[in-house]
Design a protein around this motif. Structure first.
Motif, PDB file in Angstrom:
ATOM      1  N   GLU A  16      -6.498   2.561  11.913  1.00 21.79           N
ATOM      2  CA  GLU A  16      -7.745   3.110  11.447  1.00 21.79           C
ATOM      3  C   GLU A  16      -8.552   1.283  11.724  1.00 21.79           C
ATOM      4  O   GLU A  16      -8.422   0.194  11.632  1.00 21.79           O
ATOM      5  CB  GLU A  16      -8.023   3.091  10.125  1.00 21.79           C
ATOM      6  CG  GLU A  16      -7.055   4.659   9.708  1.00 21.79           C
ATOM      7  CD  GLU A  16      -7.619   4.978   8.464  1.00 21.79           C
ATOM      8  OE1 GLU A  16      -8.246   4.097   7.914  1.00 21.79           O
ATOM      9  OE2 GLU A  16      -7.739   6.281   7.743  1.00 21.79           O
ATOM     10  N   GLN A  17     -10.325   1.648  12.220  1.00 24.15           N
ATOM     11  CA  GLN A  17     -11.288   0.644  12.036  1.00 24.15           C
ATOM     12  C   GLN A  17     -12.471   1.277  12.529  1.00 24.15           C
ATOM     13  O   GLN A  17     -12.582   1.976  12.551  1.00 24.15           O
ATOM     14  CB  GLN A  17     -10.397   0.153  14.190  1.00 24.15           C
ATOM     15  CG  GLN A  17     -11.405  -1.218  14.318  1.00 24.15           C
ATOM     16  CD  GLN A  17     -10.618  -2.006  15.927  1.00 24.15           C
ATOM     17  OE1 GLN A  17     -11.290  -1.757  17.082  1.00 24.15           O
ATOM     18  NE2 GLN A  17     -10.143  -2.843  15.686  1.00 24.15           N
ATOM     19  N   ASN A  18     -12.680  -0.061  11.281  1.00 23.80           N
ATOM     20  CA  ASN A  18     -14.341   0.441  11.449  1.00 23.80           C
ATOM     21  C   ASN A  18     -15.103  -0.866  12.430  1.00 23.80           C
ATOM     22  O   ASN A  18     -14.792  -1.378  13.169  1.00 23.80           O
ATOM     23  CB  ASN A  18     -14.608  -0.560  10.075  1.00 23.80           C
ATOM     24  CG  ASN A  18     -14.071  -0.313   8.846  1.00 23.80           C
ATOM     25  OD1 ASN A  18     -13.781   1.316   9.024  1.00 23.80           O
ATOM     26  ND2 ASN A  18     -14.434  -1.042   7.457  1.00 23.80           N
ATOM     27  N   ARG A  19     -15.990   0.738  13.120  1.00 17.93           N
ATOM     28  CA  ARG A  19     -16.870   0.047  14.559  1.00 17.93           C
ATOM     29  C   ARG A  19     -17.846   0.694  14.113  1.00 17.93           C
ATOM     30  O   ARG A  19     -18.248   2.138  14.078  1.00 17.93           O
ATOM     31  CB  ARG A  19     -16.444   0.537  15.907  1.00 17.93           C
ATOM     32  CG  ARG A  19     -14.493   0.436  15.388  1.00 17.93           C
ATOM     33  CD  ARG A  19     -13.542   0.678  16.918  1.00 17.93           C
ATOM     34  NE  ARG A  19     -14.453   0.699  18.500  1.00 17.93           N
ATOM     35  CZ  ARG A  19     -14.876  -0.816  19.226  1.00 17.93           C
ATOM     36  NH1 ARG A  19     -13.274  -1.571  18.349  1.00 17.93           N
ATOM     37  NH2 ARG A  19     -15.275  -0.559  20.577  1.00 17.93           N
ATOM     38  N   SER A  20     -18.748   0.526  15.209  1.00 16.46           N
ATOM     39  CA  SER A  20     -20.671   1.108  15.509  1.00 16.46           C
ATOM     40  C   SER A  20     -20.396   1.618  16.371  1.00 16.46           C
ATOM     41  O   SER A  20     -19.101   2.135  16.814  1.00 16.46           O
ATOM     42  CB  SER A  20     -21.016  -0.630  16.168  1.00 16.46           C
ATOM     43  OG  SER A  20     -22.338   0.502  16.183  1.00 16.46           O
ATOM     44  N   ILE A  21     -21.357   2.842  16.213  1.00 14.41           N
ATOM     45  CA  ILE A  21     -20.623   3.825  16.846  1.00 14.41           C
ATOM     46  C   ILE A  21     -21.721   4.352  18.371  1.00 14.41           C
ATOM     47  O   ILE A  21     -20.808   4.022  19.431  1.00 14.41           O
ATOM     48  CB  ILE A  21     -22.010   5.570  16.150  1.00 14.41           C
ATOM     49  CG1 ILE A  21     -21.930   5.944  14.934  1.00 14.41           C
ATOM     50  CG2 ILE A  21     -22.136   6.539  17.089  1.00 14.41           C
ATOM     51  CD1 ILE A  21     -23.117   6.090  14.116  1.00 14.41           C
ATOM     52  N   LYS A  22     -22.282   3.164  17.746  1.00 11.57           N
ATOM     53  CA  LYS A  22     -22.445   2.381  19.611  1.00 11.57           C
ATOM     54  C   LYS A  22     -22.003   1.302  20.639  1.00 11.57           C
ATOM     55  O   LYS A  22     -22.044   1.429  21.695  1.00 11.57           O
ATOM     56  CB  LYS A  22     -23.825   1.367  19.659  1.00 11.57           C
ATOM     57  CG  LYS A  22     -25.246   2.653  19.305  1.00 11.57           C
ATOM     58  CD  LYS A  22     -26.701   2.128  19.062  1.00 11.57           C
ATOM     59  CE  LYS A  22     -27.931   2.209  19.044  1.00 11.57           C
ATOM     60  NZ  LYS A  22     -28.926   1.892  18.448  1.00 11.57           N
ATOM     61  N   ASP A  23     -20.620   1.052  20.229  1.00 12.67           N
ATOM     62  CA  ASP A  23     -19.704  -0.051  20.165  1.00 12.67           C
ATOM     63  C   ASP A  23     -18.257   0.885  21.150  1.00 12.67           C
ATOM     64  O   ASP A  23     -17.878   1.755  20.502  1.00 12.67           O
ATOM     65  CB  ASP A  23     -18.531  -0.737  18.861  1.00 12.67           C
ATOM     66  CG  ASP A  23     -18.278  -1.912  19.801  1.00 12.67           C
ATOM     67  OD1 ASP A  23     -18.239  -2.071  20.728  1.00 12.67           O
ATOM     68  OD2 ASP A  23     -17.496  -2.372  18.788  1.00 12.67           O
ATOM     69  N   GLU A  24     -18.912   0.706  22.629  1.00  9.58           N
ATOM     70  CA  GLU A  24     -17.759   1.128  23.340  1.00  9.58           C
ATOM     71  C   GLU A  24     -17.001   0.710  24.579  1.00  9.58           C
ATOM     72  O   GLU A  24     -16.266   1.209  25.053  1.00  9.58           O
ATOM     73  CB  GLU A  24     -18.970   2.229  24.482  1.00  9.58           C
ATOM     74  CG  GLU A  24     -19.711   3.074  24.210  1.00  9.58           C
ATOM     75  CD  GLU A  24     -20.708   3.921  24.646  1.00  9.58           C
ATOM     76  OE1 GLU A  24     -19.717   4.246  26.172  1.00  9.58           O
ATOM     77  OE2 GLU A  24     -21.322   4.333  24.647  1.00  9.58           O
ATOM     78  N   SER A  25     -16.817  -0.643  23.175  1.00 12.53           N
ATOM     79  CA  SER A  25     -16.074  -1.784  24.261  1.00 12.53           C
ATOM     80  C   SER A  25     -13.509  -1.394  23.752  1.00 12.53           C
ATOM     81  O   SER A  25     -14.183  -0.449  22.743  1.00 12.53           O
ATOM     82  CB  SER A  25     -15.559  -2.785  23.456  1.00 12.53           C
ATOM     83  OG  SER A  25     -15.697  -3.015  21.920  1.00 12.53           O
ATOM     84  N   GLU A  26     -13.670  -1.684  24.597  1.00 11.43           N
ATOM     85  CA  GLU A  26     -11.971  -1.433  24.661  1.00 11.43           C
ATOM     86  C   GLU A  26     -11.331  -1.782  23.452  1.00 11.43           C
ATOM     87  O   GLU A  26     -11.611  -3.201  22.721  1.00 11.43           O
ATOM     88  CB  GLU A  26     -11.380  -1.716  25.761  1.00 11.43           C
ATOM     89  CG  GLU A  26      -9.820  -1.700  26.024  1.00 11.43           C
ATOM     90  CD  GLU A  26      -9.176  -1.895  26.925  1.00 11.43           C
ATOM     91  OE1 GLU A  26      -8.826  -1.046  27.911  1.00 11.43           O
ATOM     92  OE2 GLU A  26      -9.219  -3.002  27.469  1.00 11.43           O
TER      93      GLU A  26
END
Length: 89
Positions: A16-26
């Motif tokens: 699992e990882q917390n990420r922004s909805i807009k973050d599309e980085s690998e």
């Protein structure tokens, strides 16, 4: 920030990882460092309140069919829906 579940394309490690909805980085696997893919995980839905069960309906037509004083005059669900079934009885 939302938490997403990822699966490594190489070793199959799930994390699992917390990420922004807009973050599309690998996203790289913390075990082997290879690219990973986002996995869809369904969220459970909890219905609270009235109106979600058949017994919550206050339809007089349904209550007339299901309730009978002596049991002889009651209609089945099939005959209540189909007028031709009523004629055949």
């Amino acid at each position: 920030m939302p938490t997403y579940v990822f699966k490594c394309k190489n070793c199959g490690n799930k994390f699992e990882q917390n990420r922004s909805i807009k973050d599309e980085s690998e996203v790289l696997c913390p075990k082997c460092g290879n690219p990973s893919e986002k996995i869809f995980v369904p969220v459970p839905i909890v219905f609270k309140g009235s109106g979600f069960y058949v017994t919550d309906s206050n339809n007089s037509k349904n209550s007339a069919i299901s309730s009978s004083s002596n049991g002889e005059g009651s209609l089945s669900i099939e005959s209540a829906k189909c007028p031709a079934a009523k004629k055949g009885k």
